[in-house]
Write a protein that holds these residues in place. Structure first.
Motif, PDB file in Angstrom:
ATOM      1  N   GLY A 179       0.824  -1.211   0.000  1.00 60.02           N
ATOM      2  CA  GLY A 179       0.000   0.000   0.000  1.00 60.02           C
ATOM      3  C   GLY A 179       0.852   1.251   0.000  1.00 60.02           C
ATOM      4  N   ALA A 180       0.537   2.179   0.894  1.00 61.00           N
ATOM      5  CA  ALA A 180       1.215   3.485   0.896  1.00 61.00           C
ATOM      6  C   ALA A 180       2.691   3.394   1.283  1.00 61.00           C
ATOM      7  CB  ALA A 180       0.491   4.429   1.854  1.00 61.00           C
ATOM      8  N   LEU A 181       3.118   2.266   1.831  1.00 61.60           N
ATOM      9  CA  LEU A 181       4.541   2.141   2.202  1.00 61.60           C
ATOM     10  C   LEU A 181       5.404   1.597   1.075  1.00 61.60           C
ATOM     11  CD1 LEU A 181       4.757   0.948   5.931  1.00 61.60           C
ATOM     12  CD2 LEU A 181       4.641   3.248   4.985  1.00 61.60           C
ATOM     13  N   SER A 182       4.810   1.419  -0.110  1.00 62.64           N
ATOM     14  CA  SER A 182       5.611   0.898  -1.212  1.00 62.64           C
ATOM     15  C   SER A 182       6.702   1.894  -1.593  1.00 62.64           C
ATOM     16  CB  SER A 182       4.714   0.624  -2.424  1.00 62.64           C
ATOM     17  OG  SER A 182       5.533   0.241  -3.509  1.00 62.64           O
ATOM     18  N   PRO A 238      -5.740   3.726   2.113  1.00 63.45           N
ATOM     19  CA  PRO A 238      -7.138   3.970   2.449  1.00 63.45           C
ATOM     20  C   PRO A 238      -7.519   5.440   2.279  1.00 63.45           C
ATOM     21  CG  PRO A 238      -5.850   3.332   4.411  1.00 63.45           C
ATOM     22  CD  PRO A 238      -4.994   3.111   3.214  1.00 63.45           C
ATOM     23  N   SER A 239      -6.586   6.347   2.596  1.00 63.94           N
ATOM     24  CA  SER A 239      -6.828   7.783   2.440  1.00 63.94           C
ATOM     25  C   SER A 239      -5.552   8.428   1.902  1.00 63.94           C
ATOM     26  CB  SER A 239      -7.165   8.425   3.797  1.00 63.94           C
ATOM     27  OG  SER A 239      -8.273   7.773   4.380  1.00 63.94           O
ATOM     28  N   ALA A 240      -5.714   9.624   1.378  1.00 65.10           N
ATOM     29  CA  ALA A 240      -4.542  10.339   0.845  1.00 65.10           C
ATOM     30  C   ALA A 240      -3.778  10.972   2.011  1.00 65.10           C
ATOM     31  CB  ALA A 240      -4.977  11.388  -0.164  1.00 65.10           C
ATOM     32  N   VAL A 241      -3.106  10.131   2.789  1.00 61.66           N
ATOM     33  CA  VAL A 241      -2.315  10.586   3.940  1.00 61.66           C
ATOM     34  C   VAL A 241      -0.884  10.111   3.727  1.00 61.66           C
ATOM     35  CG1 VAL A 241      -1.958  10.351   6.438  1.00 61.66           C
ATOM     36  CG2 VAL A 241      -4.299  10.401   5.505  1.00 61.66           C
ATOM     37  N   LYS A 242       0.032  11.060   3.712  1.00 64.63           N
ATOM     38  CA  LYS A 242       1.435  10.680   3.498  1.00 64.63           C
ATOM     39  C   LYS A 242       1.946   9.890   4.708  1.00 64.63           C
ATOM     40  CE  LYS A 242       4.498  13.485   1.403  1.00 64.63           C
ATOM     41  NZ  LYS A 242       5.817  14.012   1.034  1.00 64.63           N
ATOM     42  N   GLU A 293      -6.125   7.951  -2.692  1.00 60.39           N
ATOM     43  CA  GLU A 293      -7.188   7.346  -1.873  1.00 60.39           C
ATOM     44  C   GLU A 293      -7.886   6.261  -2.680  1.00 60.39           C
ATOM     45  OE1 GLU A 293      -9.961   9.877   0.279  1.00 60.39           O
ATOM     46  OE2 GLU A 293     -11.575   8.496  -0.278  1.00 60.39           O
ATOM     47  N   MET A 294      -8.003   5.077  -2.108  1.00 60.85           N
ATOM     48  CA  MET A 294      -8.545   3.939  -2.841  1.00 60.85           C
ATOM     49  C   MET A 294     -10.054   4.077  -3.076  1.00 60.85           C
ATOM     50  SD  MET A 294      -6.411   1.032  -0.837  1.00 60.85           S
ATOM     51  CE  MET A 294      -7.198  -0.433  -1.495  1.00 60.85           C
ATOM     52  N   THR A 295     -10.460   3.716  -4.295  1.00 59.40           N
ATOM     53  CA  THR A 295     -11.894   3.634  -4.598  1.00 59.40           C
ATOM     54  C   THR A 295     -12.381   2.260  -4.119  1.00 59.40           C
ATOM     55  OG1 THR A 295     -11.411   2.598  -6.704  1.00 59.40           O
ATOM     56  CG2 THR A 295     -11.587   5.016  -6.703  1.00 59.40           C
ATOM     57  N   LEU A 296     -13.690   2.058  -4.174  1.00 63.40           N
ATOM     58  CA  LEU A 296     -14.223   0.741  -3.794  1.00 63.40           C
ATOM     59  C   LEU A 296     -13.711  -0.327  -4.769  1.00 63.40           C
ATOM     60  CD1 LEU A 296     -17.874   1.551  -2.649  1.00 63.40           C
ATOM     61  CD2 LEU A 296     -15.867   1.066  -1.222  1.00 63.40           C
ATOM     62  N   GLU A 297     -13.489   0.094  -6.015  1.00 68.61           N
ATOM     63  CA  GLU A 297     -12.938  -0.840  -6.998  1.00 68.61           C
ATOM     64  C   GLU A 297     -11.500  -1.244  -6.621  1.00 68.61           C
ATOM     65  OE1 GLU A 297     -13.431   0.751 -10.922  1.00 68.61           O
ATOM     66  OE2 GLU A 297     -12.369  -0.973 -11.771  1.00 68.61           O
ATOM     67  N   ASP A 298     -10.725  -0.272  -6.162  1.00 67.44           N
ATOM     68  CA  ASP A 298      -9.354  -0.594  -5.706  1.00 67.44           C
ATOM     69  C   ASP A 298      -9.406  -1.576  -4.535  1.00 67.44           C
ATOM     70  OD1 ASP A 298      -8.014   1.198  -7.463  1.00 67.44           O
ATOM     71  OD2 ASP A 298      -8.345   2.882  -6.092  1.00 67.44           O
ATOM     72  N   ILE A 299     -10.369  -1.383  -3.645  1.00 72.50           N
ATOM     73  CA  ILE A 299     -10.485  -2.278  -2.484  1.00 72.50           C
ATOM     74  C   ILE A 299     -10.813  -3.695  -2.964  1.00 72.50           C
ATOM     75  CG2 ILE A 299     -11.909  -2.796  -0.441  1.00 72.50           C
ATOM     76  CD1 ILE A 299     -11.947   0.193   0.167  1.00 72.50           C
ATOM     77  N   ASP A 323     -16.628   5.997   4.483  1.00 76.41           N
ATOM     78  CA  ASP A 323     -17.536   4.931   4.028  1.00 76.41           C
ATOM     79  C   ASP A 323     -17.493   3.753   5.007  1.00 76.41           C
ATOM     80  OD1 ASP A 323     -15.120   3.728   3.518  1.00 76.41           O
ATOM     81  OD2 ASP A 323     -15.356   3.630   1.335  1.00 76.41           O
ATOM     82  N   GLU A 324     -17.926   2.583   4.590  1.00 78.07           N
ATOM     83  CA  GLU A 324     -18.010   1.444   5.528  1.00 78.07           C
ATOM     84  C   GLU A 324     -16.648   0.900   5.943  1.00 78.07           C
ATOM     85  OE1 GLU A 324     -19.036  -1.005   1.646  1.00 78.07           O
ATOM     86  OE2 GLU A 324     -18.868   1.132   2.149  1.00 78.07           O
ATOM     87  N   TYR A 325     -15.551   1.385   5.314  1.00 79.49           N
ATOM     88  CA  TYR A 325     -14.201   0.906   5.661  1.00 79.49           C
ATOM     89  C   TYR A 325     -13.446   1.859   6.593  1.00 79.49           C
ATOM     90  CZ  TYR A 325     -14.864  -2.665   2.108  1.00 79.49           C
ATOM     91  OH  TYR A 325     -15.336  -3.733   1.382  1.00 79.49           O
ATOM     92  N   GLY A 326     -14.121   2.927   7.051  1.00 76.73           N
ATOM     93  CA  GLY A 326     -13.414   3.874   7.931  1.00 76.73           C
ATOM     94  C   GLY A 326     -14.298   4.336   9.072  1.00 76.73           C
ATOM     95  N   GLY A 327     -13.667   4.888  10.111  1.00 77.82           N
ATOM     96  CA  GLY A 327     -14.423   5.391  11.263  1.00 77.82           C
ATOM     97  C   GLY A 327     -14.159   4.538  12.491  1.00 77.82           C
ATOM     98  N   SER A 328     -15.174   3.797  12.929  1.00 74.75           N
ATOM     99  CA  SER A 328     -15.031   2.978  14.143  1.00 74.75           C
ATOM    100  C   SER A 328     -14.015   1.853  13.930  1.00 74.75           C
ATOM    101  CB  SER A 328     -16.386   2.357  14.493  1.00 74.75           C
ATOM    102  OG  SER A 328     -16.755   1.464  13.459  1.00 74.75           O
TER     103      SER A 328
END
Ligand SMILES: Cc1cc2nc3c(=O)[nH]c(=O)nc-3n(C[C@H](O)[C@H](O)[C@H](O)COP(=O)(O)O)c2cc1C
Length: 365
Positions: A110-113, A125-129, A149-155, A200-205
């Motif tokens: 993911g973002a650590l590549s 999951p989000s555009a966070v460096k 930031e990943m789309t649902l298709e990316d997921i 969306d359903e992949y973030g928050g709690s």
């Protein structure tokens, strides 16, 4: 006179695998595959050494599962295509000849590549460096890229790639797979509050942040069936943020471990800098204890357990079913045999023991 480490050297049936003792090799990226992610003869020798040295189970280095965004490091091995998958066969056969088992760790960076032959950009999951700097040890330099930031298709793509890789692993003869859900890579990026800012359903709690890990587990299980071992590795610490702690402490542990167990994992592999220390400030329980309590599946403990007394204690009273060694194993490729025979152990030393396999002289392999 060798001490009698009764637990360490007792056989165990864990997650469908019969292991001759309770010492396994921790997954360790060694950036020693070909440029195309194919396993080399040197890697075969490297893994065989540990099997010969008495490790009952080898967990491979993190292997990338697709030809898209998953590769983290140049010369990391893959299991995304037929050629890469088939190249693991010699390693598997050779380890089996030594009466050891071998599990493939499936890792999406993911973002650590910081080195990917298929893509110039990264996703998360989000555009966070990501915090920190790229790992110089793996030939990176400077800051990490800002991920898309990943789309649902990316997921969905990520789920498909884990499933495809697990099917490949089963087909070429691995004894199981370990889903890399730890150390800051993509699944941990979803689990972590500050890298996952999705609404969306992949973030928050915490329940929503663990959802992708649950779905990956469920879909792999569906694809490989009940008779193939599927575990997951979980940590608080990350390669780029070693002091991270879960904000919800024990409540988070309960949600994460019970969700993964319900999703069908055969084992949970916990890695903490010091596995035998308390997981959270102001508490006395370890993350291993919590995984056992809320997961109710076999638990593998990792982190500074190379002292055999400590390792034995982790098994005898620390609620672990198996331990894995990283640096202690690099320093002593025959750690189980040495301990069994009361021989002295070598201290880990980065200069001597951390060279990429390709740079190690033949006689030192
Ligand atoms: C050279 C090296 C490479 C590593 N690569 C991976 C990896 O690919 N996947 C993973 O989950 N952990 C990786 N780790 C972490 C180890 O599995 C282990 O958690 C860490 O070394 C702590 O255990 P230890 O105290 O026994 O060394 C790596 C560690 C080292 C030293």
């Amino acid at each position: 006179m060798a001490k009698n480490y009764e637990k360490l050297f007792s056989e165990i049936d864990i997650a469908g695998l019969t292991l001759k003792n309770r010492v396994a090799l921790a997954p360790m990226t060694r950036i020693s595959a070909t440029d195309n992610g194919v396993v080399t003869e040197r890697m075969e020798k490297y893994y065989t050494k540990f099997a010969k040295g008495g490790f009952s189970l080898i967990i491979t280095e993190g292997i990338y599962p697709d030809e898209k965004y998953s590769q983290g490091y140049f010369n990391q091995p893959g299991i995304a295509n037929d050629i890469q998958a088939a190249s693991w066969k010699n390693v598997i056969e050779s380890v089996h000849e030594q009466d050891s088992k071998i599990i493939a760790q499936l890792m999406h960076a993911g973002a650590l590549s910081q080195g990917n032959i298929y893509q110039d950009s990264t996703i998360g999951p989000s555009a966070v460096k990501p915090k920190g700097k790229q790992l110089a040890f793996y030939k990176g330099e400077g800051e990490f890229a800002l991920p898309k930031e990943m789309t649902l298709e990316d997921i969905q793509d990520v789920k498909n790639s884990f499933v495809n890789a697990a099917k490949n692993a089963k087909e070429v003869g691995f004894d199981g797979v370990e889903i890399h859900g730890a150390n800051g890579y993509i699944l941990d990026q979803f689990l972590t509050d500050y890298t996952n800012q999705r609404t969306d359903e992949y973030g928050g709690s915490t329940e929503k942040r663990v959802k992708l890990l649950v779905e990956v587990t469920q879909e792999i299980r569906k694809a490989v069936g009940e008779d193939f071992t599927v575990g997951i590795r979980i940590s608080q610490a990350k390669v780029n943020d070693p002091h991270h702690k879960w904000a919800g402490k024990e409540k988070d542990a309960e949600i994460i471990f019970s969700s993964l167990a319900n999703a069908g994992v055969d084992f949970i592999h916990i890695t903490e800098p010091k596995a035998n220390e308390a997981a959270f400030e102001g508490s006395s329980v370890t993350l291993v204890d919590l995984a056992k309590q809320y997961g109710q599946v076999p638990v593998i403990a990792n982190g500074s357990l190379e002292n055999p007394d400590k390792a034995e204690q982790m098994l005898a009273t620390g609620h672990a079913d198996l331990i894995t060694l990283g640096k202690g194993a690099l320093a002593n490729q025959d750690w189980p045999n040495k301990v069994k025979h009361g021989e002295p152990l070598e201290e880990f030393n980065a200069q001597n023991h951390l060279l990429p396999i390709a740079d190690v002289k033949e006689r030192e392999m």
